[in-house]
Write an enzyme that holds these catalytic residues in place. Sequence first.
Site, PDB file in Angstrom:
ATOM      1  N   MET A  69      29.963 -23.916 -54.306  1.00 48.89           N
ATOM      2  CA  MET A  69      30.419 -24.014 -52.908  1.00 48.89           C
ATOM      3  C   MET A  69      29.634 -23.101 -51.960  1.00 48.89           C
ATOM      4  O   MET A  69      30.158 -22.678 -50.931  1.00 48.89           O
ATOM      5  CB  MET A  69      31.909 -23.646 -52.839  1.00 48.89           C
ATOM      6  N   SER A  70      28.401 -22.793 -52.312  1.00 51.87           N
ATOM      7  CA  SER A  70      27.656 -21.839 -51.472  1.00 51.87           C
ATOM      8  C   SER A  70      26.158 -22.123 -51.524  1.00 51.87           C
ATOM      9  O   SER A  70      25.717 -23.155 -52.021  1.00 51.87           O
ATOM     10  CB  SER A  70      27.924 -20.413 -51.953  1.00 51.87           C
ATOM     11  N   TYR A 110      34.140 -23.199 -46.472  1.00 52.56           N
ATOM     12  CA  TYR A 110      35.574 -23.474 -46.678  1.00 52.56           C
ATOM     13  C   TYR A 110      36.472 -22.403 -46.068  1.00 52.56           C
ATOM     14  O   TYR A 110      37.675 -22.614 -45.896  1.00 52.56           O
ATOM     15  CB  TYR A 110      35.903 -23.665 -48.172  1.00 52.56           C
ATOM     16  N   GLU A 111      35.901 -21.251 -45.743  1.00 51.76           N
ATOM     17  CA  GLU A 111      36.714 -20.208 -45.104  1.00 51.76           C
ATOM     18  C   GLU A 111      36.971 -20.520 -43.628  1.00 51.76           C
ATOM     19  O   GLU A 111      37.752 -19.821 -42.981  1.00 51.76           O
ATOM     20  CB  GLU A 111      36.009 -18.853 -45.231  1.00 51.76           C
ATOM     21  N   ALA A 127      27.963 -18.299 -58.266  1.00 51.36           N
ATOM     22  CA  ALA A 127      28.742 -18.739 -59.415  1.00 51.36           C
ATOM     23  C   ALA A 127      28.825 -20.260 -59.336  1.00 51.36           C
ATOM     24  O   ALA A 127      28.956 -20.809 -58.240  1.00 51.36           O
ATOM     25  CB  ALA A 127      30.134 -18.137 -59.354  1.00 51.36           C
ATOM     26  N   HIS A 142      31.703 -18.473 -46.615  1.00 46.55           N
ATOM     27  CA  HIS A 142      31.565 -19.869 -47.033  1.00 46.55           C
ATOM     28  C   HIS A 142      32.110 -20.818 -45.962  1.00 46.55           C
ATOM     29  O   HIS A 142      32.982 -20.443 -45.175  1.00 46.55           O
ATOM     30  CB  HIS A 142      32.357 -20.117 -48.318  1.00 46.55           C
ATOM     31  N   HIS A 172      39.862 -19.383 -60.126  1.00 43.93           N
ATOM     32  CA  HIS A 172      38.940 -18.408 -59.527  1.00 43.93           C
ATOM     33  C   HIS A 172      38.870 -17.150 -60.393  1.00 43.93           C
ATOM     34  O   HIS A 172      37.817 -16.511 -60.493  1.00 43.93           O
ATOM     35  CB  HIS A 172      39.400 -18.089 -58.099  1.00 43.93           C
ATOM     36  N   SER A 226      30.010 -14.674 -55.899  1.00 37.63           N
ATOM     37  CA  SER A 226      31.329 -14.326 -56.455  1.00 37.63           C
ATOM     38  C   SER A 226      31.223 -13.540 -57.749  1.00 37.63           C
ATOM     39  O   SER A 226      30.589 -13.979 -58.700  1.00 37.63           O
ATOM     40  CB  SER A 226      32.118 -15.599 -56.791  1.00 37.63           C
ATOM     41  N   ASN A 232      32.032 -21.394 -65.627  1.00 35.75           N
ATOM     42  CA  ASN A 232      33.050 -22.255 -66.253  1.00 35.75           C
ATOM     43  C   ASN A 232      32.428 -23.607 -66.531  1.00 35.75           C
ATOM     44  O   ASN A 232      31.424 -23.977 -65.928  1.00 35.75           O
ATOM     45  CB  ASN A 232      34.252 -22.428 -65.307  1.00 35.75           C
ATOM     46  N   HIS A 264      34.350 -10.932 -53.259  1.00 38.33           N
ATOM     47  CA  HIS A 264      33.201 -10.814 -52.355  1.00 38.33           C
ATOM     48  C   HIS A 264      33.394  -9.594 -51.475  1.00 38.33           C
ATOM     49  O   HIS A 264      34.203  -9.633 -50.537  1.00 38.33           O
ATOM     50  CB  HIS A 264      33.113 -12.036 -51.438  1.00 38.33           C
TER      51      HIS A 264
HETATM   52  N1  HPA Z   1      33.131 -25.925 -58.963  1.00 43.52           N
HETATM   53  C1  HPA Z   1      32.720 -25.529 -57.733  1.00 43.52           C
HETATM   54  N2  HPA Z   1      32.347 -24.289 -57.470  1.00 43.52           N
HETATM   55  C2  HPA Z   1      32.387 -23.395 -58.465  1.00 43.52           C
HETATM   56  C3  HPA Z   1      32.792 -23.730 -59.753  1.00 43.52           C
HETATM   57  C4  HPA Z   1      33.184 -25.075 -60.017  1.00 43.52           C
HETATM   58  O1  HPA Z   1      33.559 -25.448 -61.138  1.00 43.52           O
HETATM   59  N3  HPA Z   1      32.700 -22.606 -60.512  1.00 43.52           N
HETATM   60  C5  HPA Z   1      32.246 -21.627 -59.690  1.00 43.52           C
HETATM   61  N4  HPA Z   1      32.053 -22.092 -58.452  1.00 43.52           N
END
Ligand code: HPA
Length: 280
Positions: free
Chosen positions: A217-218, A88-89, A116, A86, A255, A33, A241, A64
């Site tokens: 998540m990847s 989740y998609e 990320a 991913h 996001h 990402s 973050n 992406h």
């Molecule tokens: N949680 C899950 N996936 C993420 C995060 C997060 O805080 N930041 C970037 N991808």
Amino acid sequence: MISTNIAQQVETAASAIRQLTNYQPTIGLVLGSGLSELASSIQEPDIIRYDQIPGWPQSTVVGHSGRLVIGHLEGKTVLVQQGRAHYYEGYSMDQITLPVRVMKALGIQILIVTNAAGGINPNFNPGDLMLITDHINFLGLAGLNPLRGPNDDKVGPRFPDMIGTYDWQLRQLAHQAAVANNFTLQQGTYAYVAGPSFETPAELRFLRTVGADAVGMSTVPTVVVARHAGMQILGISSITNKADPDPKPGTVVTHTEVLETGQQIIPRLTALLRGILQQL
Ligand code: HPA
């Protein structure tokens, strides 16, 4: 899906790619990402859109882009996967791991994955780069392992070792490349969760307690398949973050924040990847 089907899909996709490029890449790079821009550094690229490759999963997520960029970077022939699909998609584990199986079929032996991630470790700050030293595969532990199903012994063993997954030598090269560019890398354990909802504070307390330094998540399904196939793996998380188990009232994670911090990290990530490639 049975393994012969997977093998056929891999061969179909790999031969489509072979018809669209004369390059023979030896290193695969997966950009996560907000990190896709890096592919613009590649010289004389062949660009293949994902919709030109049969069976290749399209990314539906903002940030992406969906294409392969194949060409030279720091004197090496690389294949860059610019954008990924991913779980989740709505894709299956087989679908999200098709790209790495195809890379292996194309002869790629070294895999560099970026993503990320939220920083759980209180010493991590947005903008840091974290070398992945280990992972916790929450989906895999719960049964969603991409290797579930008949094993293809030609590819790898039924019960692959995961201890040495994140290659020690590649990690040393990464540290050296960071030092040469006047910064240091964080390192730690990446926890793989399904998303797409970000974690609750209670979930983050749980993840911190079980030893996670970052959460995302990847990446992990790809890494499991790469490890099974005997590839050498390097993983780098951009900490975009804080994933704070004890957030102040009013704290939110978005996001947009993930993408914006990802953008800020690109120059350092680019320098790091170039430095690593130079040494390979
Ligand atoms: N949680 C899950 N996936 C993420 C995060 C997060 O805080 N930041 C970037 N991808």
